[in-house]
Design a protein around this motif. Structure first.
Motif, PDB file in Angstrom:
ATOM      1  N   SER A  27       1.185   4.058  -2.935  1.00  0.00           N
ATOM      2  CA  SER A  27       0.898   5.468  -2.633  1.00  0.00           C
ATOM      3  C   SER A  27       1.995   6.363  -3.193  1.00  0.00           C
ATOM      4  O   SER A  27       1.725   7.359  -3.876  1.00  0.00           O
ATOM      5  N   LYS A  32      -5.888   5.002   1.997  1.00  0.00           N
ATOM      6  CA  LYS A  32      -5.068   4.303   3.007  1.00  0.00           C
ATOM      7  C   LYS A  32      -5.793   4.255   4.350  1.00  0.00           C
ATOM      8  O   LYS A  32      -5.793   3.243   5.043  1.00  0.00           O
ATOM      9  N   ARG A  81       0.851  -1.205   0.000  1.00  0.00           N
ATOM     10  CA  ARG A  81       0.000   0.000   0.000  1.00  0.00           C
ATOM     11  C   ARG A  81       0.885   1.252   0.000  1.00  0.00           C
ATOM     12  O   ARG A  81       0.611   2.226  -0.688  1.00  0.00           O
TER      13      ARG A  81
END
Ligand code: CMC
Length: 431
Positions: A164, A400, A160
């Motif tokens: 990002s 997130k 993740r």
């Protein structure tokens, strides 16, 4: 999630139901109706989510009546003046302002991901040259999931994080390439020795035949545009990203969905629509005619760059943007730009008109951003892609936050059905 110490009572017929009242750290109290259908068998009805909180979040707070926008508690005007875009990205993503070492590390990580897979060049070539850059962005950003398999597992916090940083880093490259493609110029690769905003300007405006020096005032103005658009809590595109992500879709696909939503003229497309409107007005003497159309109930025309779902006072981003517009136009020696003259006079006349004051319609961020971008040399079609570059960090931060929430549920609104009730199929010969 805020604790509930008080209840509201809803009475339907003879029966009463307690609805917990949740108190946020700022903003109006929130009625918790999650158990309402199970207990009372009724839905609530709120198309457009005008009174409905769709999630809890710690990222951004807007007080629409005061005209206040806070990121992690810090007001946008202070961030626009004292900070810069990548620091604001760090703040949005991680919740705190970075130390010097943390910022350096973050900038290094973003910088190391600015290139896109070389094979993606061929994707661009599949588009018509006259495609809108937003159409290209929806396609190319969605396609990132076909190139970066090692950062699509949403259950892995490390992936993740990589996804990002990749998206924040690659979005300017993709937007600049979409621009270059539509004007028939060669793609310009990113450079890692210049700052984020300067790099974007260079990728858009440099050509292989000449040296290109980024003007620091324009780079600062670009950085401010990025900063002012970085996040805006649960707006339409962010809610789209959250809804798409709630099914477990990969982050690149979800951001592509956000870009599609942003494109509309009621949202990110407003800056393009606003500049086109200012050009159409053309001269200050025509302003009353356009204001009259905007006020006419039978005319769908609206003053673009005016009004906001949440701000019922001046949009705080518009104030900074207006100041930035003055600086940029002075630097470029175009203060007498006719579009700017029309914009200033339109703002004055609309603010003095009771229709706009009674409905609390003030200039929003898009009213001035288009003027700056045009002065910098961007065509109107690039205004919304630039908004998408800026908003990517907001989408990612909200994504997130949502994925890390153990209470994550697939988003699935209810409806007030107004169609036919049960009826038997009618064979063709009997219709
Ligand atoms: N010009 C004229 N009248 C307007 C305008 C406008 N720009 N905006 C709202 N109104 C009127 C509208 O006709 C309605 O009147 P009535 O109550 O008599 O029916 C009233 O104001 C309330 O409007 P609404 O459409 O119910 O308000 P909303 O919160 O649903 O819409 C908006 C917000 C931004 C979509 C709308 O103000 C608008 O269309 N503005 C122009 C487009 C624009 O500038 N969008 C950029 C928004 S900021 C960037 C972003 O966040 O993406």
């Amino acid at each position: 999630m805020a604790d509930s110490k008080r209840n509201a009572t809803l009475t339907i017929g003879e029966q009463s139901y307690d609805l917990p009242i949740l108190s946020p750290t700022a903003g109006p109290d929130v009625l918790d109706i999650r158990k309402l259908y199970g207990q009372a068998g009724v839905f609530t009805y709120d198309p457009g989510f005008t009174s409905t909180a769709s999630c809890d979040s710690t990222i951004t707070f807007i007080d629409g009546d005061k005209g206040e926008l806070l990121h992690r508690g810090y007001p946008i005007d202070q961030l626009a003046e004292k900070s810069h875009f990548l620091e604001v990205c760090y703040l949005l993503l991680y919740g705190e302002l970075p130390s010097a070492a943390q910022l350096e590390d973050f900038e290094e990580r973003v910088t190391m991901h600015t290139m896109i897979h070389e094979q993606m060049m061929y994707l661009f070539r599949g588009f018509r040259r006259d495609a809108h850059p937003m159409a290209i962005m929806v396609g190319v950003v969605g396609a990132l999931s076909a190139f970066y398999h090692d950062s699509t597992d949403i259950n892995d916090p490390w992936q993740r994080e990589v996804a990002s940083v990749r998206m924040i880093a690659k979005m300017p490259t993709i937007a600049a390439m979409a621009f270059k493609y539509t004007i028939g110029q060669p793609f310009v690769y990113p450079r890692n020795d210049i700052d984020y905003a300067s790099n974007f300007l260079r990728m858009c405006f440099s050509v292989p035949t000449e040296d290109y020096q980024v003007n620091p005032i324009l780079s600062r103005a670009m950085d401010r545009i990025f900063t002012l658009h970085a996040d805006h809590e649960q707006n339409a595109s962010t809610s789209t990203v959250r809804l798409a992500s709630s099914s477990g879709a990969n982050p690149f696909a979800c951001i592509a969905a956000g870009i599609a939503c942003l494109w509309g003229p009621a949202h990110g497309g407003a800056n393009q629509a606003c500049l086109e409107m200012l050009r159409e007005i053309g001269t200050v003497d025509r302003i009353p005619e356009f204001i009259a159309c905007a006020k006419d109930k039978n005319d769908p025309f609206r003053l673009m760059g005016f009004g906001h779902r949440v701000y019922k006072n001046f949009d705080p981003r518009a104030k900074v943007m207006k100041q930035s517009a003055d600086e940029v136009l002075e630097l470029l020696g175009v203060e007498d730009n006719p579009v700017l003259q029309v914009a200033k006079e339109l703002e004055k006349q609309a603010l003095a008109d009771p229709y706009f004051s009674e409905k609390k319609l003030f200039p929003n961020v898009d009213f001035y951003s288009g003027i700056i971008l045009e002065a910098m040399g961007f065509p109107t079609s690039m205004f919304t892609p630039i908004f998408a570059v800026s908003r990517t960090v907001g989408w990612i931060s909200q994504w997130k936050e949502m994925i890390a929430d153990p209470q994550l549920k697939i988003g699935r609104p209810r409806q007030l059905y107004a169609g036919d009730t049960f009826r038997d199929y009618v064979d063709m010969e009997k219709r």
